[in-house]
Design a protein around this motif. Structure first.
Motif, mmCIF file in Angstrom:
data_model
loop_
_atom_site.group_PDB
_atom_site.id
_atom_site.type_symbol
_atom_site.label_atom_id
_atom_site.label_comp_id
_atom_site.label_asym_id
_atom_site.label_seq_id
_atom_site.Cartn_x
_atom_site.Cartn_y
_atom_site.Cartn_z
ATOM 1 N N GLN A 195 0.747 -1.113 -0.009
ATOM 2 C CA GLN A 195 0.081 0.110 0.200
ATOM 3 C C GLN A 195 0.748 1.340 0.074
ATOM 4 O OE1 GLN A 195 -2.445 -0.954 3.493
ATOM 5 N NE2 GLN A 195 -4.182 -1.211 2.177
ATOM 6 N N PHE A 196 2.123 1.190 0.317
ATOM 7 C CA PHE A 196 3.006 2.438 0.333
ATOM 8 C C PHE A 196 3.309 2.643 -1.111
ATOM 9 C CE2 PHE A 196 3.649 1.596 4.835
ATOM 10 C CZ PHE A 196 3.864 2.698 5.352
ATOM 11 N N MET A 197 3.210 1.761 -2.008
ATOM 12 C CA MET A 197 3.575 2.262 -3.288
ATOM 13 C C MET A 197 2.813 3.247 -3.995
ATOM 14 S SD MET A 197 4.298 -1.401 -5.440
ATOM 15 C CE MET A 197 4.854 -0.148 -6.957
ATOM 16 N N PRO A 198 1.627 3.411 -3.825
ATOM 17 C CA PRO A 198 1.057 4.721 -4.390
ATOM 18 C C PRO A 198 1.513 5.962 -3.893
ATOM 19 C CG PRO A 198 -0.791 2.992 -3.930
ATOM 20 C CD PRO A 198 0.508 2.564 -3.206
ATOM 21 N N ALA A 199 1.938 5.896 -2.594
ATOM 22 C CA ALA A 199 2.231 7.181 -1.813
ATOM 23 C C ALA A 199 3.672 7.480 -2.186
ATOM 24 C CB ALA A 199 2.147 6.898 -0.390
ATOM 25 N N LEU A 200 4.784 6.385 -2.230
ATOM 26 C CA LEU A 200 6.039 6.499 -2.382
ATOM 27 C C LEU A 200 6.656 6.413 -3.705
ATOM 28 C CD1 LEU A 200 7.694 4.960 0.986
ATOM 29 C CD2 LEU A 200 7.380 7.407 0.406
ATOM 30 N N VAL A 201 6.060 5.660 -4.444
ATOM 31 C CA VAL A 201 6.767 5.290 -5.723
ATOM 32 C C VAL A 201 6.080 5.901 -7.106
ATOM 33 C CG1 VAL A 201 7.179 3.451 -7.452
ATOM 34 C CG2 VAL A 201 7.423 3.208 -4.902
ATOM 35 N N PRO B 37 4.186 8.698 -7.450
ATOM 36 C CA PRO B 37 4.330 10.174 -7.488
ATOM 37 C C PRO B 37 5.764 10.397 -8.273
ATOM 38 C CG PRO B 37 3.450 9.875 -5.518
ATOM 39 C CD PRO B 37 3.647 8.563 -6.221
ATOM 40 N N GLN B 38 6.766 9.635 -7.939
ATOM 41 C CA GLN B 38 8.057 9.650 -8.385
ATOM 42 C C GLN B 38 8.001 9.692 -10.005
ATOM 43 O OE1 GLN B 38 11.586 8.923 -6.101
ATOM 44 N NE2 GLN B 38 10.209 7.944 -4.547
ATOM 45 N N ILE B 39 7.317 8.326 -10.151
ATOM 46 C CA ILE B 39 7.133 7.903 -11.850
ATOM 47 C C ILE B 39 6.514 9.139 -12.454
ATOM 48 C CG2 ILE B 39 6.241 6.371 -13.524
ATOM 49 C CD1 ILE B 39 6.623 4.149 -11.141
ATOM 50 N N LEU B 40 5.504 9.611 -12.043
ATOM 51 C CA LEU B 40 4.706 10.731 -12.647
ATOM 52 C C LEU B 40 5.510 11.980 -12.822
ATOM 53 C CD1 LEU B 40 1.076 10.405 -10.905
ATOM 54 C CD2 LEU B 40 1.863 9.729 -13.292
ATOM 55 N N LEU B 41 6.496 12.265 -11.982
ATOM 56 C CA LEU B 41 7.159 13.523 -12.017
ATOM 57 C C LEU B 41 8.607 13.635 -12.498
ATOM 58 C CD1 LEU B 41 5.676 15.214 -8.785
ATOM 59 C CD2 LEU B 41 4.819 15.480 -11.104
ATOM 60 N N CYS B 42 8.815 12.417 -12.962
ATOM 61 C CA CYS B 42 10.491 12.158 -12.891
ATOM 62 C C CYS B 42 10.710 12.570 -14.385
ATOM 63 C CB CYS B 42 10.956 10.790 -12.885
ATOM 64 S SG CYS B 42 10.216 9.561 -14.097
ATOM 65 N N GLY B 43 9.984 12.910 -15.180
ATOM 66 C CA GLY B 43 10.191 13.587 -16.521
ATOM 67 C C GLY B 43 9.926 12.388 -17.687
#
Length: 245
Positions: A164-170, A172-178
């Motif tokens: 369940q931590f994936m939507p919070a920690l992973v 957003p990083q994929i969406l905003l990494c370029g």
């Protein structure tokens, strides 16, 4: 912290992984299959789409796979009581986490070499910079995923909670990494958030290597990723519970 105990923990984790064929296949084969699937998707699109997207995903796949496997594996050891027994012995929390990081880091090195070899060697991913440095960035990403997975395992009580931590920690990083929108074209507020996320620097390094043979910017990005990984391990060691509630 004891080097002997740390290496003993790493050896035990590697022995367990060698016996767990399904997890080992997920760690080593899955990133290669995902890169191959990506190349197949863009095979009839033409242009340089695979060359544009491929380097970013070589940074993302090891990060995601190692985060998932590390957090779930560690929680499985906690639920079985193995982690509590290890911490009841003279094993320090930092010994334990660094041992896990060493073991999964070694697997990550093999994983990165395979994924980069498949992407560049078999699927003709066009890279201007040094291919070996592409592998180093992929290893750093995998170690970062390992560190965050270990950090999450200190907070989660079950394997389901770790996922369940994936939507919070992973995510957003994929969406905003370029990957979807170049980072310099993001709205200002999202650009600031992107600057605070380690995966942004990993994808920057990969994209730089795909376009340029210079390495100065790559080493700077690698230093940031390594700093986040070390911070993740330190936080994980500070918050790891010796007893399961």
């Amino acid at each position: 912290m004891s080097a002997r105990i740390t290496l003993a923990v790493a050896g035990r984790v590697l022995l367990q992984l060698r016996r767990d064929h399904r997890t080992l296949a997920m760690l080593l084969v899955l990133p290669c299959l995902l890169v191959a699937l990506l190349a197949w998707m863009y095979a009839d699109v033409g242009g340089e789409t695979f060359d544009r997207v491929g380097p970013s995903l070589l940074a993302i796949f090891p990060f995601v796979v190692m985060f998932l496997v590390t957090s779930v594996t560690t929680l499985r050891e906690r639920s079985s009581g193995t982690l509590e027994r290890l911490l009841a012995m003279p094993t320090g929390r930092l010994d334990l986490l660094v041992g896990y990081a060493l073991a999964f880091g070694l697997v990550a090195a093999v994983q990165a070499a395979l994924a980069v070899g498949v992407g560049v060697g078999l699927l003709d991913l066009d890279v201007v910079g040094a291919v070996w440095l592409l592998g180093v960035v992929a290893i750093a990403d995998a170690v970062l995923g390992t560190a965050l997975g270990l950090l999450v395992s200190a907070f989660a009580r079950t394997e389901f909670q770790a996922v369940q931590f994936m939507p919070a920690l992973v995510v957003p990083q994929i969406l905003l990494c370029g990957l979807f929108v170049p980072r310099d074209l993001l709205p200002r507020a999202l650009g600031v958030v992107s600057d605070l996320l380690p995966l942004s620097y990993a994808t920057d390094a990969m994209l730089h290597l795909s376009r340029s043979a210079t390495t100065g910017e790559v080493w700077k990005d690698l230093a940031v990723v390594a700093g986040f990984a070390l911070a993740g391990l330190a936080l994980g060691a500070a918050t790891l519970r010796r007893r399961t509630a």
